[in-house]
Every structure is written in C-alpha cells, then in structure tokens.
Scaffold this motif. Structure first.
Motif, PDB file in Angstrom:
ATOM      1  N   ILE A  17     -11.980 -32.572 -39.959  1.00 17.58           N
ATOM      2  CA  ILE A  17     -12.702 -31.357 -39.539  1.00 17.58           C
ATOM      3  C   ILE A  17     -12.150 -30.813 -38.878  1.00 17.58           C
ATOM      4  CG2 ILE A  17     -15.317 -30.676 -38.821  1.00 17.58           C
ATOM      5  CD1 ILE A  17     -16.363 -33.135 -40.462  1.00 17.58           C
ATOM      6  N   CYS A  66     -18.614 -24.090 -30.172  1.00 13.18           N
ATOM      7  CA  CYS A  66     -18.533 -22.854 -29.700  1.00 13.18           C
ATOM      8  C   CYS A  66     -17.445 -22.273 -30.399  1.00 13.18           C
ATOM      9  CB  CYS A  66     -18.414 -22.524 -28.145  1.00 13.18           C
ATOM     10  SG  CYS A  66     -16.800 -23.358 -27.511  1.00 13.18           S
ATOM     11  N   VAL A  70     -18.066 -16.871 -29.533  1.00 14.47           N
ATOM     12  CA  VAL A  70     -18.939 -15.505 -29.872  1.00 14.47           C
ATOM     13  C   VAL A  70     -20.590 -15.753 -29.426  1.00 14.47           C
ATOM     14  CG1 VAL A  70     -19.685 -14.007 -31.933  1.00 14.47           C
ATOM     15  CG2 VAL A  70     -17.465 -15.246 -31.889  1.00 14.47           C
ATOM     16  N   ASP A 112     -16.870 -33.491 -28.152  1.00 13.07           N
ATOM     17  CA  ASP A 112     -17.493 -33.801 -29.329  1.00 13.07           C
ATOM     18  C   ASP A 112     -18.973 -33.506 -29.303  1.00 13.07           C
ATOM     19  OD1 ASP A 112     -18.798 -34.577 -31.926  1.00 13.07           O
ATOM     20  OD2 ASP A 112     -17.563 -36.743 -31.711  1.00 13.07           O
ATOM     21  N   ALA A 113     -19.544 -32.694 -30.185  1.00 15.94           N
ATOM     22  CA  ALA A 113     -20.964 -32.211 -29.895  1.00 15.94           C
ATOM     23  C   ALA A 113     -21.859 -33.454 -30.113  1.00 15.94           C
ATOM     24  CB  ALA A 113     -21.284 -31.084 -31.000  1.00 15.94           C
ATOM     25  N   ARG A 129     -24.163 -22.649 -33.606  1.00 19.47           N
ATOM     26  CA  ARG A 129     -24.071 -21.574 -35.049  1.00 19.47           C
ATOM     27  C   ARG A 129     -23.086 -22.394 -36.079  1.00 19.47           C
ATOM     28  NH1 ARG A 129     -22.206 -15.413 -35.366  1.00 19.47           N
ATOM     29  NH2 ARG A 129     -20.254 -16.543 -34.924  1.00 19.47           N
TER      30      ARG A 129
HETATM   31  C1  LIG Z   1     -17.773 -22.432 -38.346  1.00 17.07           C
HETATM   32  S1  LIG Z   1     -17.087 -22.802 -36.535  1.00 17.07           S
HETATM   33  C2  LIG Z   1     -18.279 -22.059 -35.901  1.00 17.07           C
HETATM   34  C3  LIG Z   1     -17.761 -21.515 -34.286  1.00 17.07           C
HETATM   35  C4  LIG Z   1     -19.186 -20.670 -33.480  1.00 17.07           C
HETATM   36  N1  LIG Z   1     -20.176 -21.775 -33.256  1.00 17.07           N
HETATM   37  C5  LIG Z   1     -19.540 -19.743 -34.051  1.00 17.07           C
HETATM   38  O1  LIG Z   1     -20.367 -19.494 -34.597  1.00 17.07           O
HETATM   39  O2  LIG Z   1     -18.651 -18.618 -34.089  1.00 17.07           O
HETATM   40  C6  LIG Z   1     -17.461 -24.346 -36.657  1.00 17.07           C
HETATM   41  C7  LIG Z   1     -16.854 -25.014 -34.989  1.00 17.07           C
HETATM   42  O3  LIG Z   1     -17.482 -26.233 -35.021  1.00 17.07           O
HETATM   43  C8  LIG Z   1     -16.372 -27.062 -34.196  1.00 17.07           C
HETATM   44  N2  LIG Z   1     -16.970 -28.591 -34.458  1.00 17.07           N
HETATM   45  C9  LIG Z   1     -17.329 -29.121 -35.624  1.00 17.07           C
HETATM   46  N3  LIG Z   1     -17.813 -30.367 -35.572  1.00 17.07           N
HETATM   47  C10 LIG Z   1     -17.428 -30.606 -34.110  1.00 17.07           C
HETATM   48  C11 LIG Z   1     -18.137 -31.712 -33.326  1.00 17.07           C
HETATM   49  N4  LIG Z   1     -18.712 -32.690 -33.804  1.00 17.07           N
HETATM   50  N5  LIG Z   1     -17.742 -31.481 -32.006  1.00 17.07           N
HETATM   51  C12 LIG Z   1     -17.412 -30.279 -31.700  1.00 17.07           C
HETATM   52  N6  LIG Z   1     -16.839 -29.110 -32.305  1.00 17.07           N
HETATM   53  C13 LIG Z   1     -17.282 -29.226 -33.553  1.00 17.07           C
HETATM   54  C14 LIG Z   1     -15.395 -26.743 -35.075  1.00 17.07           C
HETATM   55  O4  LIG Z   1     -13.851 -27.242 -34.232  1.00 17.07           O
HETATM   56  C15 LIG Z   1     -15.250 -25.229 -35.130  1.00 17.07           C
HETATM   57  O5  LIG Z   1     -14.861 -24.549 -33.998  1.00 17.07           O
END
Ligand SMILES: C[S@@+](CC[C@H](N)C(=O)[O-])C[C@H]1O[C@@H](n2cnc3c(N)ncnc32)[C@H](O)[C@@H]1O
Length: 268
Positions: A17, A66, A70, A112-113, A129
């Motif tokens: 991912i 993030c 945005v 990591d979220a 988001r």
């Molecule tokens: C669709 S993008 C959305 C980015 C932002 N939130 C927006 O809406 O513009 C998904 C983001 O989630 C991050 N991501 C996915 N799983 C994650 C996790 N477990 N921890 C941190 N980041 C994560 C990815 O690296 C990516 O930047």
C-alpha cells in the motif's frame, strides 16, 4: 523499469500500500477530487469541516494519511494547529514543499495511522480522507485514534465504498470508459502507468479489511466498538461534488456524485 512491488520478497500488504501511494505521489495533486481547483470547492470543504468540527480556535488537529496535505491546509485555514501524518515519504515531500510555498506552519510526521506513536490524549481532532477503505486492521486503528484523542475530542472520517457501485454508477462508469476510448473523457485515464497501477490498486483492494466495500454503517459500527460515541453519518456531500464537477468530464462528475461517499463524525 521499476520492479512490480508484488514480486518483492519480505513485502507485506502494508508495504505494498505504501509503495503504491508513493508511486502516485507525483501526479496526485494534478487530479481533481484530490487537490482543490476552485474557491467554491474550498468553501464547500470548509463548510463540511466546520459543520462537524467547528472552527479551530488554536485547537490541535491530526490529519492522518495526509498525503500531499490537502485536508491539512483546509484545517490550517480554519485555524487548527495541524499535524499531518503519512507513511509515504514522496507524499510528505510534496506536502512539505506545498506548506513551505504557501507559508503555512503545518508539522509533518512520517508514521503509520494504525500506530501513530503520538502521546495519549494529545489531540482535539483527528481527520482522515480516503484512508479507511484501505486500512488493514481498522478496529485496532480506531482504538489507536481513541487513545490519541483528548476526552471530548472528535474524529472525522471522509470516505466511500468504491467496490459496490449502484446500477446508475455502474452505467456511468461504463459510459465514462467508452467516452475515454473516444478521447472524450481524459480524466478517466491516468497515463502509461495506468494498467499496472490499476492492477495493483485492485489487488490491494481485494486484500484489505473492507475488500467488500467500506459502507458507512460498517465503519460507524467499528468506531462504536472502538469506544467512540455520538457517531453520526453525513451522506450529504452534494455541495462538494457540485463544485468538483466543473473540473471533471460530464460523465465522470456524474459518476462521482452517485457514489456511496460520506463523512462520519464520532466523539471520544
Ligand atoms: C488516497 S490518498 C489520500 C491522501 C489525503 N488524505 C487526501 O485526501 O488528499 C491515501 C494516503 O493514505 C496514506 N496511507 C494509507 N495507509 C496509511 C497508513 N496506515 N498510515 C499512514 N498513511 C497511510 C497513503 O500513503 C496516501 O498518502
């Protein structure tokens, strides 16, 4: 030619991912629906955030996953003290550059979220988001957000179910694909990496917890199981979709507006 991430050894789903989004970082902000392309759209997002979270008034906000920041910027506009966290360095590089160019004091963390490493009860607000649909273990993740929030703090999830299109959405998607082949819906295709990236996207989607689609009710139920209260589902995203439509081809804009998209607000 980059090696397909799926062929690397010692590579788990989370790594896949992360690698997928890192490759999408370069073009992420060029796509409507990600970056904001009009003041009307910005206002519509502000309204949604304000409706559920109120004005910042200096309160702390953690914008998880993030990406290029945005949503972090929208929160900064509303005078939250914002920390943006993402596990993709290429996304964060762009986030840092954008904040510097706009002169914004947003703090960025690589992390990591699902395991933020932030202290207990340290934030007033958590946002994310388009993260939840891709979580590997949402329940433990929501428990982590509950831990990091102050009592009375709020989480706002903005997401959607991209697996179960309604018959109307399915029809519009087919028409968009058809229009794209005639060169009439340029936003339906994303350059030469498209086929490989689409395959990776589908493989990831089929392996995550919400592989059958992140329905709002299911996400809300998990938030309650994690200890959140006052969970409300807001399915009215029409103001945002209306303003985004101008930047999409007609069919793509209609397709988006008919998808199961929502915001969920919940309190600690
Ligand atoms: C669709 S993008 C959305 C980015 C932002 N939130 C927006 O809406 O513009 C998904 C983001 O989630 C991050 N991501 C996915 N799983 C994650 C996790 N477990 N921890 C941190 N980041 C994560 C990815 O690296 C990516 O930047």
């Amino acid at each position: 030619m980059m090696q397909a991430v799926s062929s690397l050894s010692n590579h788990d789903l989370r790594d896949e991912i992360k690698a997928y989004w890192s490759r999408r970082a370069e073009t992420f902000d060029t796509q409507p629906g990600h970056e904001i392309f009009s003041e009307d759209e910005r206002r519509a997002w502000h309204d949604l955030l304000r409706k559920h979270l109120g004005n910042g008034d200096g309160r702390t906000a953690l914008d998880l996953a993030c990406g290029t920041a945005v949503v972090s910027h929208l929160l900064d506009d509303l005078e939250f003290q914002v920390t943006g966290l993402d596990w993709s360095e290429p996304m964060l590089e762009r986030a840092r550059a954008k904040a510097a160019a706009r002169g914004r004091k947003i703090r960025f963390l690589v992390g990591d979220a699902e395991r933020t490493m932030e202290p207990d009860a340290s934030y007033d607000v958590i946002t994310n988001r388009h993260l939840v649909w891709t979580l590997v273990d949402p329940l433990s993740c929501f428990r982590e957000w509950h831990r990091v929030l102050k009592p009375g703090g709020k989480v706002l999830v903005v997401d959607g179910d991209f697996v179960n299109p309604s018959p109307l959405t399915r029809l519009l998607k087919q028409l968009t694909g058809f229009a794209a082949r005639l060169g009439l819906a340029r936003d339906a295709v994303h350059g030469p990496l498209n086929a490989e990236m689409a395959e990776t996207h589908n493989r990831i989607l089929s392996s995550v917890y919400f592989s059958k689609g992140a329905r709002a009710d299911a996400v809300a139920a998990l938030l309650m199981e994690a200890g959140f209260t006052k969970v409300t589902i807001d399915r009215n995203m029409s103001a945002i979709h209306r303003t985004q439509r101008r930047n999409f081809s007609l069919l793509k804009g209609l397709e988006r507006a008919t998808q199961h998209r929502y915001a969920i607000c919940a309190e600690k």
